[in-house]
Design a protein around this motif. Structure first.
Motif, PDB file in Angstrom:
ATOM      1  N   MET A 197       0.821  -1.202   0.000  1.00 10.27           N
ATOM      2  CA  MET A 197       0.000   0.000   0.000  1.00 10.27           C
ATOM      3  C   MET A 197       0.862   1.260   0.000  1.00 10.27           C
ATOM      4  N   LYS A 198       2.048   1.187   0.624  1.00  8.34           N
ATOM      5  CA  LYS A 198       2.936   2.354   0.665  1.00  8.34           C
ATOM      6  C   LYS A 198       3.468   2.657  -0.743  1.00  8.34           C
ATOM      7  N   ALA A 199       3.763   1.560  -1.526  1.00  4.61           N
ATOM      8  CA  ALA A 199       4.235   1.773  -2.901  1.00  4.61           C
ATOM      9  C   ALA A 199       3.149   2.421  -3.749  1.00  4.61           C
ATOM     10  N   LEU A 200       1.916   1.963  -3.592  1.00  7.33           N
ATOM     11  CA  LEU A 200       0.800   2.559  -4.318  1.00  7.33           C
ATOM     12  C   LEU A 200       0.603   4.009  -3.908  1.00  7.33           C
ATOM     13  N   PHE A 201       0.755   4.284  -2.625  1.00  5.20           N
ATOM     14  CA  PHE A 201       0.580   5.663  -2.156  1.00  5.20           C
ATOM     15  C   PHE A 201       1.654   6.564  -2.740  1.00  5.20           C
ATOM     16  N   ASP A 202       2.910   6.037  -2.793  1.00  4.18           N
ATOM     17  CA  ASP A 202       3.997   6.842  -3.332  1.00  4.18           C
ATOM     18  C   ASP A 202       3.786   7.150  -4.831  1.00  4.18           C
ATOM     19  N   SER A 203       3.129   6.198  -5.538  1.00  2.18           N
ATOM     20  CA  SER A 203       2.882   6.428  -6.980  1.00  2.18           C
ATOM     21  C   SER A 203       1.648   7.268  -7.222  1.00  2.18           C
ATOM     22  N   GLY A 204       0.918   7.597  -6.165  1.00  6.93           N
ATOM     23  CA  GLY A 204      -0.276   8.419  -6.281  1.00  6.93           C
ATOM     24  C   GLY A 204      -1.526   7.638  -6.557  1.00  6.93           C
ATOM     25  N   ALA A 205      -1.404   6.302  -6.480  1.00  6.06           N
ATOM     26  CA  ALA A 205      -2.572   5.486  -6.771  1.00  6.06           C
ATOM     27  C   ALA A 205      -3.410   5.174  -5.529  1.00  6.06           C
ATOM     28  N   LEU A 206      -2.977   5.627  -4.356  1.00  3.93           N
ATOM     29  CA  LEU A 206      -3.691   5.307  -3.102  1.00  3.93           C
ATOM     30  C   LEU A 206      -3.792   6.574  -2.266  1.00  3.93           C
ATOM     31  N   SER A 207      -4.964   6.722  -1.652  1.00  2.00           N
ATOM     32  CA  SER A 207      -5.194   7.930  -0.845  1.00  2.00           C
ATOM     33  C   SER A 207      -4.501   7.819   0.517  1.00  2.00           C
ATOM     34  N   GLN A 208      -4.369   8.984   1.143  1.00  2.00           N
ATOM     35  CA  GLN A 208      -3.747   9.038   2.480  1.00  2.00           C
ATOM     36  C   GLN A 208      -4.582   8.261   3.488  1.00  2.00           C
ATOM     37  N   ALA A 209      -5.867   8.306   3.379  1.00  2.00           N
ATOM     38  CA  ALA A 209      -6.751   7.621   4.321  1.00  2.00           C
ATOM     39  C   ALA A 209      -6.588   6.117   4.252  1.00  2.00           C
ATOM     40  N   GLU A 210      -6.439   5.607   3.009  1.00  2.00           N
ATOM     41  CA  GLU A 210      -6.274   4.175   2.867  1.00  2.00           C
ATOM     42  C   GLU A 210      -4.946   3.720   3.447  1.00  2.00           C
ATOM     43  N   LEU A 211      -3.908   4.512   3.284  1.00  2.00           N
ATOM     44  CA  LEU A 211      -2.607   4.163   3.842  1.00  2.00           C
ATOM     45  C   LEU A 211      -2.637   4.149   5.370  1.00  2.00           C
TER      46      LEU A 211
END
Length: 405
Positions: free
Chosen positions: A149-163
């Protein structure tokens, strides 16, 4: 002839009158003998004399340590009891129930203590070890999920809330592992010393409660604290007995005491251990041997006399509490013989006593050193075993014949 007959008649009449007179005079003295009451002089110890009252050597108020309804009272007033005899029995069912409750509480505390000392079983350790392994696996899954999930967040594919949600799951998995590991370590190490000590203290406390319950049960039977006589009984079966309330009175009478007082001027003549003679009103012929056991260093509150106590043996039970006694103490007081004051007659500034010997009264001059309304001390004129007249009348004189009452 007539004159002679008349003379003879007068002579016979005179003789008859003289005979009758002689008969009356010979009978009247026996009938007219005065009746007197006498008192026998007994040998007594010289010294300080004091009056007192007899008390029991021991007197105990019997009380109960516990409250309850009285079931039985097996003794009566006047009963002779020995130390330890049952005097009163209370109903004991409530106290038996307290014993049962205390025993049940002790059994539970002892079981907990045994389990704690025994530690965790093998099966429990295996279960806890399995829990630790599961917690580790859960933590590994949570870490892998968080990394993805952290990799997805770093790529902009995941929201802060989900992380943040995934990060929370990871923290929960870490805490779960820590708790499982701690439980396993505690179980494997066994109970601490403080834990065992606390459980042992609880067992000890409950044992004390059990002993108290047993004592209360035992106290439902009231035993005689001394050997003696039941002088007073205050209760009957069916009544309530309060803790500490007087139930009966026991007295010990095989030995008694005379409580008396000695004037200030004579108290230093009396010492603990002195042997004394004691007479009791109504038993003038008997003399008891006693011993001074107490001389008070403090005078009576209302007088200048000092209390003393004299102990006497009373094996026959003749002496009873409350009797008035005369104590003849050793000392340097004036010697003499104690007689009733009513026996002394004063004539022409001299004092006399009438003694009786074989029905004949003898007037004896006496010397008196001390006198009161009841008793006088005679220093000369009478001797031991003399019978003296009490309350002599004016009709008595030396040589008179009397009848002794």
């Amino acid at each position: 002839m007539k004159k002679t007959t008349k003379t003879l008649g007068v002579l016979f009449a005179a003789i008859s009158l003289i005979a009758a007179g002689c008969s009356e005079s010979s009978a009247s003295p026996a009938e007219a003998l005065p009746i007197v009451k006498t008192w026998k002089i007994a040998s007594m110890q010289s010294g300080v004399t004091t009056n007192g009252k007899i008390v029991a050597s021991e007197e105990v108020q019997v009380v109960s340590k516990v409250s309850g309804k009285i079931a039985t009272v097996p003794v009566q007033e006047g009963s002779v009891v020995k130390q330890g005899d049952a005097l009163i029995t209370l109903e004991s069912s409530d106290y038996q129930e307290q014993i049962n409750q205390a025993q049940a509480a002790i059994a539970g505390a002892q079981a907990r203590l045994r389990d704690t000392k025994a530690g965790a079983r093998t099966q429990q350790l295996q279960q806890l070890s399995s829990g630790v392994e599961q917690a580790k696996a859960s933590l590994q899954v949570a870490e892998n999920t968080y990394n993805r999930m952290k990799a997805l967040f770093d790529s902009g594919a995941l929201s802060q809330a989900e992380l943040e949600r995934v990060a929370l799951d990871l923290e929960k998995a870490r805490r779960g592992l820590e708790q499982s590991q701690a439980q396993y370590d505690l179980a494997k190490a066994g109970p601490t010393a403080d834990t065992v000590a606390a459980l042992e203290a609880e067992v000890a406390r409950l044992n004390v409660s059990l002993e108290m319950a047993k004592n209360s049960y035992d106290n439902t039977v009231v035993h005689a604290p001394i050997s003696g006589i039941v002088a007073k009984r205050n209760v009957n079966p069916g009544e309530m007995a309060g803790a500490g309330a007087p139930l009966m009175v026991l007295v010990k009478m095989d030995q008694v005491k005379v409580e008396a007082s000695v004037p200030q001027a004579q108290i230093n003549q009396v010492k603990v251990g002195d042997n004394v003679d004691v007479k009791v009103a109504g038993m003038n012929e008997k003399v008891w041997n006693g011993q001074v056991e107490f001389v008070s260093p403090v005078s009576d509150a209302n007088s200048s006399s000092f209390p003393i106590k004299v102990k006497l043996d009373n094996p026959d039970g003749l002496l009873r509490a409350g009797m008035v006694a005369e104590v003849y103490l050793q000392g340097e007081a004036q010697k003499g013989t104690k007689v009733p004051s009513s026996a002394i007659v004063e004539k022409e500034s001299k004092k006399y006593i009438f003694t009786v010997d074989q029905g004949v009264v003898h007037q004896v001059e006496v010397s008196v050193s001390d006198s009161s309304s009841d008793w006088s001390v005679v220093t000369a004129g009478v001797a031991e075993n003399d019978q003296i007249v009490v309350n002599p009348t004016d009709a008595l004189s030396d040589g008179s014949k009397v009848s002794v009452n």
